[in-house]
Motif scaffolding. Structure first.
Motif: not given
Ligand code: C2G
Length: 130
Positions: A94-99
């Motif tokens: 659900d946080w894909d790519g965000k970090f």
């Protein structure tokens, strides 16, 4: 290898256990940043049903977890990764790519969420069953 992951883990369920166990399998030490009540309120505009102290006790008691700390801000990931000397950051997809921007200091992996379960869905189901 030291692994770090983050979450609220309210109404602890099988999706939470799955990601923590899978995170641990990436290395030897699993460190978990647990959202403070205040951070949760900022993120979602409501407080978790289980307090930080309760969520912390539950997560700390798991065999796959070696260390826990209070996550006070979403913006402090770099600081936490450095402080806890983590080699790998694991997040749900659900946080894909965000970090990805943190991959100069650690590996970043996103794991698939467990299907058909979430804290939000559990709250709805409990509401309908009483
Ligand atoms: N999760 C999962 N499968 C589910 C539900 C949750 O794999 N069915 C994972 C999420 O992807 C997350 C972890 O379990 O990695 C904790 O989920 P939440 O408590 O919902 O975490 P969240 O509120 O998104 O907080 O800094 C990041 C935040 O603190 C993450």
């Amino acid at each position: 290898m030291r692994i770090i992951t983050f979450g609220t883990f309210d109404l602890f369920h099988i999706g939470h256990l799955n990601i923590l166990e899978r995170a641990k399998s990436f290395g030897d030490q699993l460190i978990v940043g647990i959202s403070s009540d205040k951070l949760n309120f900022e993120k979602k505009q409501f407080l978790p049903l289980f307090s930080f102290e309760e969520r912390k006790r539950i997560i700390s008691s798991l065999r796959c977890v070696d260390e826990v700390f209070e996550e006070e801000s979403l913006e402090k990931k770099r600081e936490y990764i450095t402080k806890y000397n983590a080699d790998i950051l694991i997040m749900g997809d659900d946080w894909d790519g965000k970090f990805d921007f943190l991959n100069d200091i650690c590996e970043v992996h996103y794991l698939k969420r467990t299907k058909d379960i979430s804290t939000t869905d559990l709250k709805k189901r409990i509401n309908y069953s009483v």
